[in-house]
Design a protein around this motif. Sequence first.
Motif, PDB file in Angstrom:
ATOM      1  N   LEU A  73      -1.759 -10.633 -11.188  1.00 23.29           N
ATOM      2  CA  LEU A  73      -2.742  -9.572 -11.090  1.00 23.29           C
ATOM      3  C   LEU A  73      -2.953  -9.189  -9.634  1.00 23.29           C
ATOM      4  O   LEU A  73      -3.138 -10.058  -8.778  1.00 23.29           O
ATOM      5  N   SER A  74      -2.929  -7.880  -9.346  1.00 19.98           N
ATOM      6  CA  SER A  74      -3.212  -7.426  -7.984  1.00 19.98           C
ATOM      7  C   SER A  74      -4.138  -6.220  -8.029  1.00 19.98           C
ATOM      8  O   SER A  74      -4.145  -5.461  -9.001  1.00 19.98           O
ATOM      9  N   PHE A  75      -4.920  -6.085  -6.967  1.00 17.13           N
ATOM     10  CA  PHE A  75      -5.737  -4.894  -6.754  1.00 17.13           C
ATOM     11  C   PHE A  75      -5.123  -4.175  -5.566  1.00 17.13           C
ATOM     12  O   PHE A  75      -5.417  -4.488  -4.415  1.00 17.13           O
ATOM     13  N   THR A  76      -4.232  -3.241  -5.852  1.00 14.91           N
ATOM     14  CA  THR A  76      -3.473  -2.611  -4.773  1.00 14.91           C
ATOM     15  C   THR A  76      -4.279  -1.569  -4.014  1.00 14.91           C
ATOM     16  O   THR A  76      -3.840  -1.106  -2.958  1.00 14.91           O
ATOM     17  N   GLU A  77      -5.428  -1.182  -4.555  1.00 12.67           N
ATOM     18  CA  GLU A  77      -6.433  -0.425  -3.819  1.00 12.67           C
ATOM     19  C   GLU A  77      -7.789  -0.841  -4.382  1.00 12.67           C
ATOM     20  O   GLU A  77      -7.935  -0.990  -5.596  1.00 12.67           O
TER      21      GLU A  77
END
Length: 238
Positions: A73-77
Motif C-alpha cells: 500500500l502506498s500514498f503516492t500523493e
Amino acid sequence: LHYYSEAKGTDRITNCEDPTHTDCIAARLQAPRSLWDATYTEDSWIGQYNEKYLPLFPLIQDSIDRYYPETKLSFTEYSFGGGNQISGAIAEADVLGLFGKHGVYMASSWAVASDESYTHAAINLYTNYDGNGAKFGDTSVSAATSDIEKSSAYASIHGTDESKLNVVLMNKSLTETQNASVQITSGASYDTAKVYGITADSDQIQLLQTIENITDNTLTLELPALSVVQIALSDTSY
C-alpha cells in the motif's frame, strides 16, 4: 492511493492556511483519525454521505487481503494542509506514525501551498531529528495514549535492538499544556532521554530537554500546547 483530506473547519483544511482559524486547526488535528478510528466521523461530504467507507485503513487492507494478497500500500500523493503552521506539522507527524504502524510501504507528501516548512519539519522529526541523521526506528512497537482526541503516540526500535527506543508524542490541545506520563515495558532499562520537538514558536526542530537518571522506565514531561516531540531513549548499560 491519493489522499487529500476533505475534512473542514471554517474551510476545507487543505485550503485553509490562516493560523488564526481555530476551526480549521481543530479539524486538521483530528482528520488523520479517518484513516483508522471507527468512532470518529469527520465534518465533510465523505463523513456525511460515505461514512460506511471509513475508516480507510481496514477497508483497504480487507480489499488487499481478499483480492490482491501481499500487495503493498502506498500514498503516492497526500496532504492535510497547514504546511505553514504547527497544526500542519502535528497532522503530518500523526499520519507518518499511522503509515508506519499500519505497514504503508511508501508515502509522498504533496505540497498544496507555497510554504510547507512545518510539514518538512515533521518529516525530519522522523528522519533526521538531531540534524546528524538520527531517525525513528524501522520496527514498530506498541504505543497507546489515554486520550486520542488530545494526543497521539508512536514508538519504534531499530531492528530487534531494544537498547534505543524512539517515541513520538503530540499535544493537540490548542491552548493547554499537557503533562505526559510515559510508562515503558521493555527488556531494556532506559536511563537517559533526549527530547526533540517542534512547537508553534518555530518550524525548526529543537532539543527541548535532556532527561537523566530515569528509573523504572517511567518519565514525565511537559508538552506545550500544539507541539510534537521525538523522545530518544537509551539504555547505556544494555
